[in-house]
Design a protein around this motif. Structure first.
Motif, PDB file in Angstrom:
ATOM      1  N   LEU A 233      40.964  36.688  44.865  1.00 29.31           N
ATOM      2  CA  LEU A 233      40.055  37.833  44.929  1.00 29.31           C
ATOM      3  C   LEU A 233      40.759  39.119  44.512  1.00 29.31           C
ATOM      4  CD1 LEU A 233      37.360  39.145  45.809  1.00 29.31           C
ATOM      5  CD2 LEU A 233      38.285  39.212  48.141  1.00 29.31           C
ATOM      6  N   LEU A 234      41.961  39.339  45.028  1.00 31.13           N
ATOM      7  CA  LEU A 234      42.699  40.553  44.704  1.00 31.13           C
ATOM      8  C   LEU A 234      43.088  40.599  43.226  1.00 31.13           C
ATOM      9  CD1 LEU A 234      45.003  40.793  47.854  1.00 31.13           C
ATOM     10  CD2 LEU A 234      42.975  42.168  47.341  1.00 31.13           C
ATOM     11  N   GLN A 235      43.301  39.441  42.632  1.00 33.27           N
ATOM     12  CA  GLN A 235      43.695  39.401  41.224  1.00 33.27           C
ATOM     13  C   GLN A 235      42.571  39.851  40.293  1.00 33.27           C
ATOM     14  OE1 GLN A 235      45.067  35.322  41.058  1.00 33.27           O
ATOM     15  NE2 GLN A 235      47.218  35.935  41.216  1.00 33.27           N
TER      16      GLN A 235
ATOM     17  N   THR B 100      35.442  43.405  36.344  1.00 30.96           N
ATOM     18  CA  THR B 100      35.430  41.960  36.570  1.00 30.96           C
ATOM     19  C   THR B 100      34.688  41.588  37.845  1.00 30.96           C
ATOM     20  OG1 THR B 100      37.568  41.770  35.452  1.00 30.96           O
ATOM     21  CG2 THR B 100      36.874  39.907  36.823  1.00 30.96           C
ATOM     22  N   LEU B 101      35.034  42.217  38.954  1.00 29.48           N
ATOM     23  CA  LEU B 101      34.451  41.866  40.252  1.00 29.48           C
ATOM     24  C   LEU B 101      33.266  42.752  40.613  1.00 29.48           C
ATOM     25  CD1 LEU B 101      34.628  40.274  42.961  1.00 29.48           C
ATOM     26  CD2 LEU B 101      36.172  42.085  43.767  1.00 29.48           C
ATOM     27  N   LEU B 102      33.451  44.050  40.524  1.00 27.48           N
ATOM     28  CA  LEU B 102      32.469  44.988  41.075  1.00 27.48           C
ATOM     29  C   LEU B 102      31.596  45.624  39.997  1.00 27.48           C
ATOM     30  CD1 LEU B 102      34.646  46.789  43.785  1.00 27.48           C
ATOM     31  CD2 LEU B 102      33.249  44.727  44.002  1.00 27.48           C
ATOM     32  N   ARG B 103      31.094  44.814  39.078  1.00 24.38           N
ATOM     33  CA  ARG B 103      30.208  45.354  38.045  1.00 24.38           C
ATOM     34  C   ARG B 103      28.749  45.258  38.465  1.00 24.38           C
ATOM     35  NH1 ARG B 103      31.590  42.377  33.836  1.00 24.38           N
ATOM     36  NH2 ARG B 103      29.752  41.043  33.723  1.00 24.38           N
TER      37      ARG B 103
ATOM     38  N   SER C 174      51.942  43.240  51.207  1.00 21.20           N
ATOM     39  CA  SER C 174      53.085  42.893  50.369  1.00 21.20           C
ATOM     40  C   SER C 174      52.640  42.515  48.962  1.00 21.20           C
ATOM     41  CB  SER C 174      53.865  41.739  51.004  1.00 21.20           C
ATOM     42  OG  SER C 174      54.954  41.353  50.195  1.00 21.20           O
ATOM     43  N   PHE C 175      51.554  41.745  48.868  1.00 19.27           N
ATOM     44  CA  PHE C 175      51.044  41.326  47.557  1.00 19.27           C
ATOM     45  C   PHE C 175      50.638  42.537  46.720  1.00 19.27           C
ATOM     46  CE2 PHE C 175      47.512  40.241  44.763  1.00 19.27           C
ATOM     47  CZ  PHE C 175      48.040  39.182  44.041  1.00 19.27           C
TER      48      PHE C 175
ATOM     49  N   ALA D  74      32.688  35.832  40.282  1.00 17.43           N
ATOM     50  CA  ALA D  74      34.093  36.046  40.620  1.00 17.43           C
ATOM     51  C   ALA D  74      34.432  35.473  41.991  1.00 17.43           C
ATOM     52  CB  ALA D  74      34.425  37.536  40.573  1.00 17.43           C
ATOM     53  N   LEU D  75      33.525  35.620  42.942  1.00 20.90           N
ATOM     54  CA  LEU D  75      33.798  35.125  44.293  1.00 20.90           C
ATOM     55  C   LEU D  75      33.839  33.601  44.333  1.00 20.90           C
ATOM     56  CD1 LEU D  75      31.661  37.629  46.394  1.00 20.90           C
ATOM     57  CD2 LEU D  75      34.155  37.527  46.222  1.00 20.90           C
TER      58      LEU D  75
END
Length: 253
Positions: free
Chosen positions: A19-21, A27-30, A89-90, A38-39
């Motif tokens: 998800l973070l990638q 890509t995700l929030l269009r 961290s990611f 994406a999900l």
């Protein structure tokens, strides 16, 4: 920002990493289609309720107006700290993509047993925040004991939203809702069913939608609106609590 503590080696769940990638405005929030595609590609399974997805141990709520995602984990306090630090961290390991800031304590590098985890008012604590790709990622943690407040399990909240979304969200737009109802895809209408303050005619149409996934989402929303207590929706036959089976996976566009 300090590095994640060495006594918190929790791996980042695959579905959260994926998800973070893809967390950007294009890509995700269009739109609704992009969100659902994406999900599901990231490993999240759509459920009956509009915008809700899940994995074995996490819940995700999403909306298409304006596009946003919230991931929730509950559990043991130490486990929640480890997961939160793994997310931090990611993101912080990619400074070329994400810019970090916080107005509160940066707990990402604390040891798991640092006494600061148990001090202060965590309900008022500012999140850790990263910006990039025209989105804002906010990371919150809550302890499982809050002096003077109701006891609740420790939890993590990971929020992803568009940077251009107004602070109070997008305003109600009845004309848009009717356009989505008339010309939107199944995914568009499934997301529409979860929006607040829809016109009565739109709600009725969604409850009678030709697609069973949209009908189930609309009926679930009505059930929640009509009740003031939390509980499972009625079973399809009306005999006691239950939940309809999850909708089929949405196919890619």
């Amino acid at each position: 920002m300090t590095a994640v503590s060495t006594d918190a080696p929790a791996p980042l769940p695959d579905a959260v990493r994926a998800l973070l990638q893809v967390a950007d405005a294009d890509t995700l929030l269009r739109d609704a289609e992009s969100l659902a595609a994406a999900l599901t590609d990231a490993g999240w399974t759509p459920e009956v309720e509009s915008g809700r997805f899940g994995t074995d141990d996490g819940d995700l709520l999403s909306s298409a107006w304006a596009p946003n995602v919230s991931v929730f984990f509950e559990g043991d306090e130490t486990e929640i700290r480890m997961r939160a630090q793994a997310v931090a961290s990611f993101l912080s390991s990619r400074p070329e993509r994400w810019s970090f800031r916080t107005d509160g304590d940066d707990w990402s590098g604390w040891t798991l047993h640092d006494t600061r985890w148990t001090m202060g008012d965590w309900m008022a604590t500012y999140p850790l925040e990263w910006r990039g790709g025209d989105v804002v990622i906010s990371l919150y943690v809550r302890p499982d004991h809050q002096p003077g407040k109701v006891l609740a399990p420790a939890n993590l909240h990971l929020a992803i939203e568009r940077e251009d979304t107004p602070e109070d969200g997008l305003p109600r737009d009845d004309d848009r809702a009717r356009r989505v109802l008339r010309a939107g895809s199944v995914i568009d209408r499934w997301y529409l069913a979860g929006e607040q303050e829809l016109p009565d005619d739109v709600i009725t149409a969604l409850e009678n939608d030709p697609d069973s996934r949209v009908r189930a989402a609309a009926e679930s929303e009505r059930w929640y609106r009509e009740r003031t207590v939390t509980g499972p929706p009625p079973s399809p036959d009306g005999e006691g609590p239950g939940r309809p089976g999850p909708p089929a996976h949405f196919s890619a566009r």
